[in-house]
Design a protein around this motif. Structure first.
Motif, mmCIF file in Angstrom:
data_model
loop_
_atom_site.group_PDB
_atom_site.id
_atom_site.type_symbol
_atom_site.label_atom_id
_atom_site.label_comp_id
_atom_site.label_asym_id
_atom_site.label_seq_id
_atom_site.Cartn_x
_atom_site.Cartn_y
_atom_site.Cartn_z
ATOM 1 N N ALA A 74 0.832 -1.205 0.000
ATOM 2 C CA ALA A 74 0.000 0.000 0.000
ATOM 3 C C ALA A 74 0.868 1.257 0.000
ATOM 4 O O ALA A 74 0.558 2.232 -0.692
ATOM 5 N N VAL A 75 1.968 1.235 0.736
ATOM 6 C CA VAL A 75 2.869 2.390 0.769
ATOM 7 C C VAL A 75 3.491 2.620 -0.603
ATOM 8 O O VAL A 75 3.609 3.763 -1.063
ATOM 9 N N VAL A 76 3.866 1.551 -1.281
ATOM 10 C CA VAL A 76 4.442 1.678 -2.623
ATOM 11 C C VAL A 76 3.421 2.270 -3.591
ATOM 12 O O VAL A 76 3.737 3.175 -4.369
ATOM 13 N N ILE A 77 2.197 1.792 -3.534
ATOM 14 C CA ILE A 77 1.142 2.313 -4.415
ATOM 15 C C ILE A 77 0.895 3.792 -4.125
ATOM 16 O O ILE A 77 0.788 4.605 -5.043
ATOM 17 N N GLN A 78 0.818 4.153 -2.847
ATOM 18 C CA GLN A 78 0.597 5.555 -2.494
ATOM 19 C C GLN A 78 1.733 6.440 -2.991
ATOM 20 O O GLN A 78 1.501 7.546 -3.494
ATOM 21 N N ALA A 79 2.962 5.976 -2.868
ATOM 22 C CA ALA A 79 4.111 6.754 -3.331
ATOM 23 C C ALA A 79 4.051 6.968 -4.843
ATOM 24 O O ALA A 79 4.322 8.071 -5.336
ATOM 25 N N LYS A 80 3.694 5.922 -5.586
ATOM 26 C CA LYS A 80 3.592 6.043 -7.048
ATOM 27 C C LYS A 80 2.489 7.018 -7.448
ATOM 28 O O LYS A 80 2.665 7.833 -8.356
ATOM 29 N N VAL A 81 1.347 6.946 -6.778
ATOM 30 C CA VAL A 81 0.230 7.838 -7.097
ATOM 31 C C VAL A 81 0.598 9.278 -6.765
ATOM 32 O O VAL A 81 0.320 10.194 -7.545
#
Length: 94
Positions: A74-81
């Motif tokens: 989830a942290v990786v997805i948030q960072a990409k977004v």
């Protein structure tokens, strides 16, 4: 003692393993998943024909590992977004 159906166990805890489980029976896949968590402890589970019986402590370890893995994803997805949002905002200003 807690029991889970093999197919649900694989569906729920497959995310813990970083390797692909590949082909094999559901029993073999369950053993692979449990091998990741259960390396330092004696076996605290039993495999039936359609169910896996887990000790409560092992179930807690599986849930903690699953939560940690999903949290990292989830942290990786948030960072990409956020990065994409920042880039599109910058492009509009220019």
């Amino acid at each position: 003692m807690l029991f889970i159906i093999n197919s649900y166990f694989i569906f729920r805890y497959d995310c813990i393993s970083s390797l692909s489980l590949g082909a094999g029976t559901s029993r073999e896949k369950c053993v692979k998943i449990l091998g990741i968590i259960n390396t330092a402890f004696p076996p605290r589970y039993q495999l039936g024909k359609t169910k896996i019986f887990l000790c409560e402590n092992l179930h807690q370890l599986l849930e903690e590992a699953r939560f940690a893995k999903l949290n990292r994803l989830a942290v990786v997805i948030q960072a990409k977004v956020r990065a994409l949002d920042g880039q599109t905002g910058f492009a509009k200003v220019s």
